[in-house]
Enzyme design. Structure first.
Site, PDB file in Angstrom:
ATOM      1  N   LEU A  14      -3.277  -3.483  -2.683  1.00  7.23           N
ATOM      2  CA  LEU A  14      -4.083  -4.624  -2.252  1.00  7.23           C
ATOM      3  C   LEU A  14      -4.131  -4.710  -0.732  1.00  7.23           C
ATOM      4  CD1 LEU A  14      -5.713  -7.146  -2.964  1.00  7.23           C
ATOM      5  CD2 LEU A  14      -3.548  -8.414  -3.095  1.00  7.23           C
ATOM      6  N   THR A  32       0.063  -2.865   9.494  1.00  3.60           N
ATOM      7  CA  THR A  32       1.394  -2.273   9.517  1.00  3.60           C
ATOM      8  C   THR A  32       1.645  -1.430   8.274  1.00  3.60           C
ATOM      9  OG1 THR A  32       2.761  -3.918   8.344  1.00  3.60           O
ATOM     10  CG2 THR A  32       2.095  -4.441  10.612  1.00  3.60           C
ATOM     11  N   ASP A  56       8.844  -1.071   8.820  1.00  4.09           N
ATOM     12  CA  ASP A  56       9.603  -1.169   7.578  1.00  4.09           C
ATOM     13  C   ASP A  56      10.075  -2.619   7.522  1.00  4.09           C
ATOM     14  OD1 ASP A  56      11.634  -1.302   5.656  1.00  4.09           O
ATOM     15  OD2 ASP A  56      12.262   0.766   5.999  1.00  4.09           O
ATOM     16  N   ASN A  83       2.215  -8.863   2.497  1.00  2.00           N
ATOM     17  CA  ASN A  83       1.754  -8.131   1.320  1.00  2.00           C
ATOM     18  C   ASN A  83       2.729  -7.056   0.859  1.00  2.00           C
ATOM     19  OD1 ASN A  83      -0.391  -6.744  -0.514  1.00  2.00           O
ATOM     20  ND2 ASN A  83       0.158  -5.169   0.992  1.00  2.00           N
ATOM     21  N   SER A 134       2.290 -13.168  -3.523  1.00  2.00           N
ATOM     22  CA  SER A 134       3.326 -13.320  -4.531  1.00  2.00           C
ATOM     23  C   SER A 134       2.815 -12.718  -5.832  1.00  2.00           C
ATOM     24  CB  SER A 134       3.698 -14.795  -4.685  1.00  2.00           C
ATOM     25  OG  SER A 134       4.729 -14.967  -5.627  1.00  2.00           O
ATOM     26  N   TYR A 148      12.530  -8.737  -9.936  1.00  2.00           N
ATOM     27  CA  TYR A 148      11.252  -8.837  -9.218  1.00  2.00           C
ATOM     28  C   TYR A 148      10.764 -10.288  -9.219  1.00  2.00           C
ATOM     29  CZ  TYR A 148       6.202  -8.358  -8.426  1.00  2.00           C
ATOM     30  OH  TYR A 148       4.924  -8.507  -7.952  1.00  2.00           O
ATOM     31  N   LYS A 152       9.893 -13.347  -6.398  1.00  2.00           N
ATOM     32  CA  LYS A 152       8.589 -14.008  -6.316  1.00  2.00           C
ATOM     33  C   LYS A 152       8.701 -15.516  -6.550  1.00  2.00           C
ATOM     34  CE  LYS A 152       6.189 -10.336  -5.365  1.00  2.00           C
ATOM     35  NZ  LYS A 152       5.611 -10.173  -4.009  1.00  2.00           N
ATOM     36  N   THR A 183      -4.103  -1.462  -8.759  1.00  2.00           N
ATOM     37  CA  THR A 183      -3.447  -0.772  -7.656  1.00  2.00           C
ATOM     38  C   THR A 183      -2.375   0.131  -8.275  1.00  2.00           C
ATOM     39  OG1 THR A 183      -1.728  -2.464  -7.394  1.00  2.00           O
ATOM     40  CG2 THR A 183      -3.810  -2.830  -6.233  1.00  2.00           C
TER      41      THR A 183
END
Length: 301
Positions: A14, A32, A56, A83, A134, A148, A152, A183
């Site tokens: 994304l 970045t 990073d 992101n 998120s 994960y 979030k 993605t």
């Protein structure tokens, strides 16, 4: 005036779709990536409109340097997009310590650190919009993605509180909560915990992701356009859910939570002190603050 964006994880997923859409829109981007050479084609096409930066997001010194470089180059930041991130699947007890640590460092600690790094600049400008990428998994828990989703859920709570904190400074915050998008989140970016006997549901989810048969409904190009339109909106939401799949999941989860809340409400109320007067709650400092927030929210609608 065109906006200046700061986007993490611009090389893929994304983040890449958003970076391309923002540049096509005519805005400028501090893009970045851990390997900024992956952005060379964008520089070739858009020249000085894009500033590739090595970052990073788990390295605090790199965060400080990248933000400072972006401001020094463009003179300001208007939109900050946290992101960068990745997914992991497995049973909670199966994750290695390193897997847990890397999830929290990348998906929770890093966006908080980047937010804290950009806030002094946005505060002095008295403007800016922070977009936290998120997941609907930050609102709905599912077996197999507990760590994960822990990150979030944390990011969503941080963003909601932050939005109230910085609104008087002219800074807006939106937690963007997509369902599945096309993605590589469930593909090359996905990592897995070691398998453990007994967790059949978790194993099925892991096998499904690993098979390559997971085809999400979300279109990253459409999602990117929504975000461009979002930053132009005078009253953006604090939470924005993206995708019909995510909407269906959240509706069901909200209904389940409400039913459970009502079922257990007598127990909830039974814990008040005998001398407490619930009617006096709004007379307390916290009560007055919450009432003011509700009135401000209604006024903005």
């Amino acid at each position: 005036m065109n906006n200046v964006w700061f986007i993490t994880g611009s090389a893929r997923g994304l983040g890449r779709s958003l970076t391309e859409a923002v540049l096509a829109h005519g805005d400028r981007v501090a893009a970045t990536a851990r390997h900024p050479e992956q952005l060379a084609d964008l520089v070739a096409r858009h020249g000085a409109q894009v500033l590739p930066l090595a970052l990073d997001v788990t390295h605090p010194a790199q965060i400080t340097a990248a933000v400072a470089a972006a401001v020094a180059h463009f003179g300001r930041l208007d939109v900050v997009v946290n992101n960068a991130g990745f997914g992991i699947t497995g049973a909670a007890e199966a994750y290695t310590d390193e897997q847990v640590r890397s999830q929290l460092e990348t998906n929770l600690y890093a966006p908080i650190a980047i937010t804290r790094a950009v806030l002094p600049y946005l505060r002095r400008q008295r403007s800016g919009h922070i977009l936290q990428i998120s997941s609907v998994g930050g609102r709905v828990g599912n077996a197999g993605v507990s760590v994960y989703q822990a990150a979030k859920f944390g990011l969503g709570g941080f963003s909601e509180a932050l939005a109230k904190e910085v609104a008087p400074l002219g800074i807006r915050v939106t937690s963007v909560e997509p369902g599945g998008f096309r993605t590589d989140w469930a593909g090359a970016s996905m990592t897995f915990a070691p398998a453990i006997e007994g967790y059949d549901l978790v194993a099925q989810r892991a096998e499904f992701f690993a098979s390559g048969n997971f085809v999400p409904v979300g279109d990253p190009a459409k999602g990117a356009q929504v975000l461009i339109n979002l930053v132009a909106h005078p009253h953006p939401p604090v939470h924005l859910v993206l995708g019909s799949e995510a909407a269906a999941m959240l509706r069901q989860a909200d209904a389940d939570r409400q039913a459970e809340f009502e079922q257990w409400l007598p127990v909830t109320l039974s814990t008040d002190h005998d001398e407490a007067d619930a009617g006096n709650f709004l007379q307390t400092a916290m009560g007055q603050s919450l009432l003011a927030e509700q009135q401000n929210a209604r006024g903005a609608e």
